[in-house]
Each structure stands twice: as C-alpha cells, then as structure tokens.
Design an enzyme around this catalytic site. Sequence first.
Site, PDB file in Angstrom:
ATOM      1  N   LYS A 104       0.866  -1.178   0.000  1.00 56.35           N
ATOM      2  CA  LYS A 104       0.000   0.000   0.000  1.00 56.35           C
ATOM      3  C   LYS A 104       0.902   1.226   0.000  1.00 56.35           C
ATOM      4  O   LYS A 104       1.716   1.412   0.909  1.00 56.35           O
ATOM      5  CB  LYS A 104      -0.903   0.005   1.226  1.00 56.35           C
ATOM      6  N   GLU A 110       7.610  -6.991   1.296  1.00 52.71           N
ATOM      7  CA  GLU A 110       6.355  -7.005   2.070  1.00 52.71           C
ATOM      8  C   GLU A 110       5.560  -8.284   1.800  1.00 52.71           C
ATOM      9  O   GLU A 110       4.952  -8.855   2.703  1.00 52.71           O
ATOM     10  CB  GLU A 110       5.495  -5.775   1.721  1.00 52.71           C
ATOM     11  N   LYS A 131      -2.143  -1.480  -3.843  1.00 51.42           N
ATOM     12  CA  LYS A 131      -3.021  -0.311  -3.793  1.00 51.42           C
ATOM     13  C   LYS A 131      -2.203   0.959  -3.886  1.00 51.42           C
ATOM     14  O   LYS A 131      -1.215   1.073  -3.163  1.00 51.42           O
ATOM     15  CB  LYS A 131      -3.781  -0.353  -2.468  1.00 51.42           C
ATOM     16  N   SER A 191     -10.145   5.768  -4.620  1.00 51.71           N
ATOM     17  CA  SER A 191     -11.068   6.889  -4.798  1.00 51.71           C
ATOM     18  C   SER A 191     -10.590   7.891  -5.842  1.00 51.71           C
ATOM     19  O   SER A 191     -11.386   8.394  -6.629  1.00 51.71           O
ATOM     20  CB  SER A 191     -11.280   7.579  -3.443  1.00 51.71           C
TER      21      SER A 191
HETATM   22  C1  PBG Z   1      -7.118   3.812   5.547  1.00 53.66           C
HETATM   23  C2  PBG Z   1      -7.556   3.541   4.162  1.00 53.66           C
HETATM   24  C3  PBG Z   1      -7.406   4.445   3.102  1.00 53.66           C
HETATM   25  C4  PBG Z   1      -7.997   3.865   1.990  1.00 53.66           C
HETATM   26  C5  PBG Z   1      -8.475   2.604   2.363  1.00 53.66           C
HETATM   27  N1  PBG Z   1      -8.179   2.407   3.723  1.00 53.66           N
HETATM   28  C6  PBG Z   1      -6.850   5.821   3.087  1.00 53.66           C
HETATM   29  C7  PBG Z   1      -5.490   6.042   3.598  1.00 53.66           C
HETATM   30  O1  PBG Z   1      -4.674   5.143   3.730  1.00 53.66           O
HETATM   31  O2  PBG Z   1      -5.206   7.189   3.916  1.00 53.66           O
HETATM   32  C8  PBG Z   1      -8.079   4.543   0.661  1.00 53.66           C
HETATM   33  C9  PBG Z   1      -9.067   4.016  -0.308  1.00 53.66           C
HETATM   34  C10 PBG Z   1      -9.381   4.936  -1.426  1.00 53.66           C
HETATM   35  O3  PBG Z   1      -8.762   5.994  -1.636  1.00 53.66           O
HETATM   36  O4  PBG Z   1     -10.313   4.601  -2.164  1.00 53.66           O
HETATM   37  N2  PBG Z   1      -6.723   2.793   6.327  1.00 53.66           N
END
Ligand code: PBG
Length: 333
Positions: free
Chosen positions: A198, A241, A256, A282
């Site tokens: 991530k 990871e 992600k 998003s």
């Molecule tokens: C937080 C989390 C995030 C997303 C999923 N879980 C945001 C972040 O890490 O700040 C983002 C998902 C998206 O942008 O659609 N644990």
Amino acid sequence: MTLELPVRPRRNRKHPAIRGFARETWLGPEHFILPVFFHDTPGCAEIASMPGCVRHDLDSLLREAEGALRDGVGSIVLFPRVDDGLKTDDGAESWNDEGLVQRTIRALKSRFPELVVVTDVALDPYSSWGHDGLVSPDGRILNDETVAALCQQAVSQAAAGADIVAPSDMMDGRVGAIRAALDAAGFEDVSILAYTAKYASAFYGPFRDALDSAPRVGGNAPADKKTYQMDPANRREALRELELDELEGADMVMVKPAGPYLDVIREVRNATTLPVAAYQVSGEYAMLKAACNNGWLEERKVVLESLLGIRRAGADIILSYYARQAARWLRQG
Ligand code: PBG
C-alpha cells in the site's frame, strides 16, 4: 503491393469469434469487491469528489448490499465515518463490540447471510489524529502498540461476523499478530486480506473527504503517512512485504492503488501463489468520473478497460467503486 509476410498477427483479430479464441483476460462480477461508506445518522451524504457515491445510513446500506448481490457482486468492504465525538488518541471505538462497524456487520449478515463482508483494519477513522496507527507524544507512529490495538479491532469485527479482515495500516508484523489473535479467539475460519503493498499515494484524497479521515494538521503528528505506507518509487520493496505477509499467514494479498501501480501488481502476481487483489482507489474513480461527466471519455468503455487492465496486470480480485456498474455493464454484454 503485397508484403512477403508469413506472420501476420492481424489474422487473429479478423473476426469476433477468432478474437474470442485469442482473448487472454476477462472480467466478471465475481472478480469485484464493492467498497462502501456509511455513517451513524439518518440520511445519506453526497461525496463531492466522488459523484455517484454516497455515505449511506443503515437502510440505504442494506439496499446497496441487496443491489450488489442482485448485480452479481457478492462481497463488500466496509468504511465507516465515525462521529468526531468518538475519536480518541487510542482509537478504542474501533474495538467497541457495539460500534458502528460491528452493528453494521451484524445487520448485513442477518439480512444477507450469503454476502461476503470484508472489514478494514486500521485506526484512522477512529483516531483523533487521522493516522492508521497510534501517535506518540513526540509525533512517531508507534508500531507494536498499534498492532495490539489492531488485533482487538480485528477480533471484534470477526466476532460480529466479518468473513475477511483487511489490515490497511501497513504496520510491521500485523498480519501474523492478527492471525494469532483470531485463532486464539476461535476465529480460525476468518480470512486475512493483507494490504501488502500500500503506497503513500495522493490518490486517496477523495476517500479521506468521504470519511473526514485525513491526518490532522497541527501538533506533533506527521502530516502524511510516509513512515508507514510505501514510497511510490519502489517496486522491489513490494516483494519484501509480500514475503513477510505470506510467512505471517495472509490468505490474499493486495496492491493499492491499482492503475498507477500495474507493474507492482504483475511483480506480486509472478511471485506468489496466493490470490492477488488490487484496489482501484477513490482518486482513480474521481478521475474517470470527472472526465466522463465532462463528456471527454466514454464511461462504459474506459471503466471496463481500466478494470481489464488491472486484471491483465495480474489481479484476481478488484476493489472498485465502479463494481456494481461494471457488473451491470458486463451482464448487458
Ligand atoms: C485507511 C484507508 C485508506 C484507503 C483505504 N483504507 C486511506 C489512507 O490510507 O489514507 C483509501 C481508499 C481509497 O482511496 O479509495 N486505512
């Protein structure tokens, strides 16, 4: 003029049925997980930067789940907007057995036992700092103390009926600790979908708007998540990871965001036998939606192409805000 060309790749593209023989990748509703936002007050809230997505109340969320099942999308992942009054430095609301997520899981599973419910394991919606981990007085994100909190959160979600817990926090060692905590509590059938690679991405902006979960500015806490989420410049590190998450007992691994990280998805796909998930986040949704709402791109075609690209890169599972719509488009053929 005719070229002397014994090899002509276009012959395999000359007819729809022949293109069908040569097709290497396909998309289906069974590949999708739908992320959903919800809150504890009556009524739904629009999300300005994500047209077409809302933050649901419970009734609306139940209808959304029913609609997803009808569209062939059998899994959803839950993202709560926690009331500000419940946010604390220790994020304790995250393991409240009567908390919003726990109540919502029970409501969903009692209405739709066949629905696969995935939960997010991380402290940001519950933390007064908006960080995924605990913040020390001098502004460090504490790893091991956070992992203890995440274990309580995951067990509480499992007790409420979650099928899969998905730690998105990027603390070291959390997959192994959560596995042990789940097993010790008798939840050995609950799966772990690890956010393995991530990245500290700017594409999460609209999500943080939707949940009011951006890191709080001011005080000692860091303004970004770069000490735990990965550097967007890195690919080899994703494999490091991956190795750890596999050893610690992850059942599925995730990359992600998805679109800007297709090379990482492929790298992970080639290195593991586990199912690989990718999250079209998003900001990826917002980009596609904005261009399509302006009439600059054709929504159905570009969305399905973006999802197909993620599958082609090697993802078995795709988390996407377009999941229901894409499933309906695919049904229509
Ligand atoms: C937080 C989390 C995030 C997303 C999923 N879980 C945001 C972040 O890490 O700040 C983002 C998902 C998206 O942008 O659609 N644990």
